[in-house]
Design a protein around this motif. Structure first.
Motif, PDB file in Angstrom:
ATOM      1  N   ASP A 219       0.868  -1.167   0.000  1.00 20.88           N
ATOM      2  CA  ASP A 219       0.000   0.000   0.000  1.00 20.88           C
ATOM      3  C   ASP A 219       0.914   1.229   0.000  1.00 20.88           C
ATOM      4  O   ASP A 219       1.928   1.234   0.684  1.00 20.88           O
ATOM      5  CB  ASP A 219      -0.818  -0.082   1.297  1.00 20.88           C
ATOM      6  CG  ASP A 219      -1.726   1.097   1.528  1.00 20.88           C
ATOM      7  OD1 ASP A 219      -1.979   1.848   0.593  1.00 20.88           O
ATOM      8  OD2 ASP A 219      -2.187   1.245   2.680  1.00 20.88           O
ATOM      9  N   LYS A 221       0.900   4.816   1.180  1.00 23.67           N
ATOM     10  CA  LYS A 221      -0.014   5.513   2.104  1.00 23.67           C
ATOM     11  C   LYS A 221       0.078   7.022   2.058  1.00 23.67           C
ATOM     12  O   LYS A 221      -0.862   7.709   2.421  1.00 23.67           O
ATOM     13  CB  LYS A 221       0.302   5.100   3.549  1.00 23.67           C
ATOM     14  CG  LYS A 221      -0.187   3.733   3.925  1.00 23.67           C
ATOM     15  CD  LYS A 221      -0.391   3.649   5.436  1.00 23.67           C
ATOM     16  CE  LYS A 221      -1.092   2.382   5.857  1.00 23.67           C
ATOM     17  NZ  LYS A 221      -0.245   1.196   5.801  1.00 23.67           N
ATOM     18  N   GLY A 233      -5.729   7.423   3.347  1.00 21.74           N
ATOM     19  CA  GLY A 233      -6.288   6.077   3.426  1.00 21.74           C
ATOM     20  C   GLY A 233      -5.538   5.107   2.526  1.00 21.74           C
ATOM     21  O   GLY A 233      -5.689   3.893   2.648  1.00 21.74           O
ATOM     22  N   TYR A 275      -6.064  -9.099   8.529  1.00 24.89           N
ATOM     23  CA  TYR A 275      -5.124  -8.309   7.716  1.00 24.89           C
ATOM     24  C   TYR A 275      -3.971  -7.945   8.614  1.00 24.89           C
ATOM     25  O   TYR A 275      -4.146  -7.248   9.611  1.00 24.89           O
ATOM     26  CB  TYR A 275      -5.899  -7.109   7.210  1.00 24.89           C
ATOM     27  CG  TYR A 275      -5.191  -5.876   6.688  1.00 24.89           C
ATOM     28  CD1 TYR A 275      -3.865  -5.556   6.981  1.00 24.89           C
ATOM     29  CD2 TYR A 275      -5.890  -4.988   5.897  1.00 24.89           C
ATOM     30  CE1 TYR A 275      -3.273  -4.413   6.500  1.00 24.89           C
ATOM     31  CE2 TYR A 275      -5.304  -3.821   5.417  1.00 24.89           C
ATOM     32  CZ  TYR A 275      -3.990  -3.551   5.729  1.00 24.89           C
ATOM     33  OH  TYR A 275      -3.414  -2.406   5.264  1.00 24.89           O
ATOM     34  N   ASN A 291      -5.814  -5.535  11.063  1.00 24.02           N
ATOM     35  CA  ASN A 291      -7.142  -5.046  10.738  1.00 24.02           C
ATOM     36  C   ASN A 291      -8.070  -6.242  10.602  1.00 24.02           C
ATOM     37  O   ASN A 291      -7.627  -7.345  10.281  1.00 24.02           O
ATOM     38  CB  ASN A 291      -7.125  -4.234   9.441  1.00 24.02           C
ATOM     39  CG  ASN A 291      -6.328  -2.952   9.600  1.00 24.02           C
ATOM     40  OD1 ASN A 291      -6.495  -2.231  10.574  1.00 24.02           O
ATOM     41  ND2 ASN A 291      -5.442  -2.675   8.670  1.00 24.02           N
ATOM     42  N   ARG A 293     -10.446  -6.833   8.457  1.00 24.27           N
ATOM     43  CA  ARG A 293     -11.164  -6.625   7.192  1.00 24.27           C
ATOM     44  C   ARG A 293     -10.163  -6.604   6.054  1.00 24.27           C
ATOM     45  O   ARG A 293      -8.964  -6.612   6.280  1.00 24.27           O
ATOM     46  CB  ARG A 293     -11.853  -5.269   7.264  1.00 24.27           C
ATOM     47  CG  ARG A 293     -10.815  -4.216   7.674  1.00 24.27           C
ATOM     48  CD  ARG A 293     -11.257  -2.803   7.598  1.00 24.27           C
ATOM     49  NE  ARG A 293     -10.243  -1.914   8.109  1.00 24.27           N
ATOM     50  CZ  ARG A 293      -9.182  -1.493   7.434  1.00 24.27           C
ATOM     51  NH1 ARG A 293      -9.001  -1.857   6.180  1.00 24.27           N
ATOM     52  NH2 ARG A 293      -8.281  -0.710   7.985  1.00 24.27           N
ATOM     53  N   GLY A 295      -8.081  -4.691   3.118  1.00 21.21           N
ATOM     54  CA  GLY A 295      -7.492  -3.350   3.017  1.00 21.21           C
ATOM     55  C   GLY A 295      -8.020  -2.600   1.808  1.00 21.21           C
ATOM     56  O   GLY A 295      -8.456  -3.188   0.833  1.00 21.21           O
ATOM     57  N   ASP A 296      -7.957  -1.297   1.908  1.00 23.85           N
ATOM     58  CA  ASP A 296      -8.354  -0.430   0.812  1.00 23.85           C
ATOM     59  C   ASP A 296      -7.212   0.553   0.610  1.00 23.85           C
ATOM     60  O   ASP A 296      -6.878   1.273   1.555  1.00 23.85           O
ATOM     61  CB  ASP A 296      -9.646   0.308   1.211  1.00 23.85           C
ATOM     62  CG  ASP A 296     -10.267   1.090   0.068  1.00 23.85           C
ATOM     63  OD1 ASP A 296      -9.545   1.411  -0.890  1.00 23.85           O
ATOM     64  OD2 ASP A 296     -11.470   1.394   0.149  1.00 23.85           O
ATOM     65  N   PRO A 297      -6.509   0.586  -0.521  1.00 22.81           N
ATOM     66  CA  PRO A 297      -6.858   0.048  -1.832  1.00 22.81           C
ATOM     67  C   PRO A 297      -6.233  -1.298  -2.199  1.00 22.81           C
ATOM     68  O   PRO A 297      -6.322  -1.707  -3.371  1.00 22.81           O
ATOM     69  CB  PRO A 297      -6.312   1.122  -2.776  1.00 22.81           C
ATOM     70  CG  PRO A 297      -5.045   1.562  -2.103  1.00 22.81           C
ATOM     71  CD  PRO A 297      -5.343   1.487  -0.620  1.00 22.81           C
ATOM     72  N   GLU A 298      -5.620  -2.027  -1.263  1.00 24.92           N
ATOM     73  CA  GLU A 298      -4.969  -3.279  -1.648  1.00 24.92           C
ATOM     74  C   GLU A 298      -5.950  -4.272  -2.292  1.00 24.92           C
ATOM     75  O   GLU A 298      -5.595  -4.997  -3.234  1.00 24.92           O
ATOM     76  CB  GLU A 298      -4.340  -3.968  -0.432  1.00 24.92           C
ATOM     77  CG  GLU A 298      -3.188  -3.214   0.214  1.00 24.92           C
ATOM     78  CD  GLU A 298      -3.664  -2.421   1.409  1.00 24.92           C
ATOM     79  OE1 GLU A 298      -4.700  -1.728   1.323  1.00 24.92           O
ATOM     80  OE2 GLU A 298      -3.005  -2.494   2.456  1.00 24.92           O
TER      81      GLU A 298
END
Ligand code: AMP
Ligand code: GLY
Length: 427
Positions: A219, A221, A233, A275, A291, A293, A295-298
């Protein structure tokens, strides 16, 4: 034949909906609340996407919708509804949901919980101390060398972390945290050891102590090229990241497996994506954070690599065996985030976006929407991170060329993005 509900409205959720719509078992994917991209046919013979006007934190509304429509599986994108107990509310109604219960979601929602669990399980992570009193935190910071790493323990939407070697800035940040600048997140503050090395995002699709690892991702960042400027993000992602042989298995063995075992031993067995945000230090991989959930944007770069059926994988996880079938992946993908002017600070909304169809028509390109809405028949910006433009190809270099060729087709006033996604730069 199955219907799926995806909870959330960002680029990650568009990518999840698109991938789930590619399953031969799936006939419809609802997205709540979704965005301008999560509507209509998802392309190449995929199932249709449909927006549902329910907020991601409307737990009762979502559960009623899923029960009323007979939704077969709900997949949760963001952390806040998980920390608020979405999975518990769904389970209470006998609804299948992919995402951890509230107790297990503390692995993200409480850094103090995550750190204590890692210590208990022997998972490598930065040494840390937790403080509930400002004076003690400030006194401790006087004793330890720079650079300092200070974190709010609770959820702070990515704004609760400071890494700095400026003593004044660190003191102000600590005071701000205790003064409640992040609401409940400021009641407890973590000070931890600074780790150096490249970062890596590893996603385990997990159920109890069974898991499979998705292709590792990186990512980017910071807002500016070269890893400079404020944290965002996430401005882009690459997957897979080329790693030393055996490193991913080592992460599975030293990080994911003991963490899942420790959660199960606490009576909080994990179901969902675990994550691990890692630093690859000279002593080996160490956990920066977990995390609960995707990841965003992964996710926008990882899901296009899957040859396996995502719906089957997540259903297998719900049934306790995400490792029931081998995971098949191919190629490389690169996601470039197109941001609104001013992001990550204040930004305007309602800017008309042009060139989406041209970009999507290119081969090996997917345009995942994030902060978009439809107004008067046009697609307009509605958030800071507006789109993730993804190139997919056999190699990372080709994926990068494809992604940036597509980025050049898209226009909106003040649009900005990083030009160095996929390069070796750290951050
Ligand atoms: P987190 O939300 O905990 O992942 O922190 C956000 C970002 O801050 C990470 O992606 C790192 O770039 C940086 N960071 C967090 N903790 C550390 C640490 N212990 N050492 C160095 N950098 C860190
Ligand atoms: N890409 C960072 C995150 O999803 O938290």
């Amino acid at each position: 034949m199955a219907e799926v509900l995806v909870v959330g409205g960002g680029g990650r959720e568009h990518a999840l909906a698109w991938a789930l719509a590619g399953s031969p078992e799936v006939t419809r994917v609802y997205v709540a609340p979704g965005n301008a991209g999560t509507v209509g046919p998802a392309g190449d013979g995929r199932a249709g996407l449909e927006r549902v006007p329910l907020a991601a934190d409307d737990l009762e509304g979502l559960a009623e919708f899923a029960a009323g429509r007979g939704v077969d599986l709900t997949v949760v994108g963001p952390e806040a509804p998980l920390a608020a107990g979405l999975a518990d509310a769904f389970a209470a109604r006998g609804l299948a949901v992919f995402g951890p219960r509230r107790e297990a979601a503390q692995i993200e929602a409480s850094k103090a919980f995550a750190k204590a669990l890692m210590d208990e399980a022997g998972v490598p992570t930065a040494r840390w101390r937790s403080f509930e009193r400002e004076e003690e935190a400030l006194a401790y910071l006087e004793e330890v060398p720079a650079p300092w790493v200070v974190k709010a323990s609770g959820l702070a939407a990515g704004k609760g972390v400071l890494v700095s070697d400026d003593r004044g800035e660190v003191r102000d940040f600590v005071k701000g945290l205790f003064a409640g600048r992040f609401g409940v997140a400021g009641n407890r503050v973590i000070v931890e050891e600074f780790l150096s090395g490249p970062e890596l995002s590893v996603f385990a699709v997990a159920a109890g102590e069974h898991f499979v690892l998705l292709p590792p991702a990186r990512d980017y960042k910071r807002i500016y090229e070269g890893g400079r400027g404020p944290n965002t993000g996430g401005m882009g992602a690459l997957a897979p990241v080329a790693l030393d042989p055996g490193l991913l298995e080592r992460v599975g063995r030293e990080v994911i497996a003991p963490t899942l075992a420790a959660l199960a031993a606490r009576g909080a067995p994990y179901l969902g994506v675990l994550y691990a945000g890692l630093k690859l230090t000279s002593e080996g991989p160490k956990v920066l954070e977990f995390n609960a959930r995707f990841g965003d944007p992964e996710t926008q770069a990882v899901l296009p690599l899957l040859q396996s059926d995502l719906y089957r994988l997540l259903m297998d996880a719900v049934e306790g065996r995400p490792d029931a079938a081998p995971l098949e992946t191919a190629g490389a993908a690169l996601a470039v985030v197109l941001a609104a002017p001013g992001y990550p600070g204040e930004y305007p909304r309602g800017l008309v976006i042009e060139g989406l169809e041209e970009a999507e028509a290119l081969s090996g390109v997917h345009v995942f929407h994030a902060g978009t809405e439809r107004a008067d028949g046009r697609v307009v910006t509605a958030g800071g991170r507006v789109l993730a433009v993804v190139g997919r190809a056999d190699t990372p270099e080709q994926a990068r060329t494809r992604a940036y060729a597509a980025v050049r087709r898209v226009r909106f006033e003040g649009m900005h993005h990083r030009r160095d996604i996929g390069t070796e730069v750290v951050g």
